[in-house]
Design an enzyme around this catalytic site. Structure first.
Site, mmCIF file in Angstrom:
data_model
loop_
_atom_site.group_PDB
_atom_site.id
_atom_site.type_symbol
_atom_site.label_atom_id
_atom_site.label_comp_id
_atom_site.label_asym_id
_atom_site.label_seq_id
_atom_site.Cartn_x
_atom_site.Cartn_y
_atom_site.Cartn_z
ATOM 1 C CG ASP A 104 -2.419 0.981 0.953
ATOM 2 O OD1 ASP A 104 -3.059 0.882 0.364
ATOM 3 O OD2 ASP A 104 -1.816 1.939 1.724
ATOM 4 C CG HIS A 270 -5.676 -3.981 0.572
ATOM 5 N ND1 HIS A 270 -4.816 -2.845 -0.533
ATOM 6 C CD2 HIS A 270 -5.235 -2.516 1.331
ATOM 7 C CE1 HIS A 270 -4.298 -1.534 -0.503
ATOM 8 N NE2 HIS A 270 -4.646 -1.769 0.620
#
Length: 290
Positions: A104, A270
């Site tokens: 991320d 994610h």
């Protein structure tokens, strides 16, 4: 982080909080939003066992690292500044050259690090991201809806800080639950640790500044380097059940930015290293060990 020692070290004008264990070549782990270095708790011991000195650091503004004040043009939280922190930290620990894994926001720091400090980065892994400029350039309704915080957190004059600050636990829970596709991957204990840091108004402001930088000065830096490619071998991993893999040809986006790219989707959302740690460690170690 069993077996890891916690330290704080002043580098590049800030103090960075980090966990370290093991001996051998350096391996830097950089978390994303809204996590801290604790995001690596399930996989970091695997990397130590494989013969690396593993450094899991809190990015500036996150976790227990310093949270310097910032305002326009948000250069304090540019990925260039964040990358400089981590390169200096690794040098202090004796690693002038090392590999880096970034999830991320940490992946965006790693991207800038590989461009600004090519001599420092041996190999790099980016986790569940496409390049920042690419994602902004290709924004459509689907992306803006699914990743609304990219546009909410950049709002000026303290608006997102005030709104999140009214109930940070609610915002954090909605954010994590909206991205994780594996039940139980983030335990209540770990969520409480994330919230301990996220509940600090200085952290909330720093996070907003991170995203404001990404929508401004980071794009300027990317545009200036539009004709340059990352020279370090790059592995891209992403969640098959997540937004990035759904909306982008991930490997193609990174082949536009790097010379040598490989990668694949793993069966998760994610938070890849938290959701499928065994598969993640296995694939990363195969890549790093070549």
């Amino acid at each position: 982080m069993p077996g890891f020692a916690m330290h704080r070290r002043a580098v590049n004008g800030v103090t960075i909080n980090y966990a370290v264990a093991g001996e051998g070549p350096g391996l830097l782990l950089l978390h994303g939003h809204p996590q801290t270095h604790v995001a690596w708790r399930k996989v970091a011991p695997d990397f130590v066992a494989a013969g690396y000195q593993v450094v899991a650091a809190d990015l500036r503004g996150y976790g227990d690292s310093d949270k310097p004040e910032s305002g326009p043009p948000h250069a304090t939280y540019s990925k260039r500044a964040m990358a400089r922190d981590q390169v200096a930290l690794m040098a202090e620990l004796g690693h002038r050259r090392f590999s880096v894994i970034g999830h991320d926001r940490g992946g965006r720091v790693a991207h800038r690090m590989a461009l600004d400090h090519p001599g420092a980065v041996d190999r790099m892994v980016v986790v569940d991201i496409a390049p920042t400029a690419t994602m902004y350039e290709r924004t459509d309704k689907a992306f803006a809806t699914r990743y609304f915080w990219w546009f909410f957190l950049i709002q000026p004059d303290g608006l997102p800080e005030r709104m999140i600050g009214a109930d940070p636990a609610y915002f954090l829970r909605r954010h994590i639950d909206g991205q994780v596709r594996t039940p139980g991957a983030v335990s209540d204990e770990v969520f409480a640790e994330y919230l301990r840091c996220y509940g600090d108004p200085r952290t909330i402001h720093a996070i907003c500044e991170d995203y404001r930088a990404a929508a401004g000065i980071d794009l300027e830096h990317d545009a200036a380097d539009a004709d340059r490619k990352i020279t370090a071998p790059l592995l891209a991993l992403w969640g098959r059940k997540g937004v990035v893999g759904e909306l982008y040809d991930v490997l193609q986006t990174w082949r536009e930015k790097a010379r040598e790219v490989e990668g694949e989707a793993l069966n998760c959302g994610h938070a890849v290293q938290e959701e499928v740690p065994e598969a993640f460690s296995r694939r990363v170690l195969e890549f790093l060990g070549r």
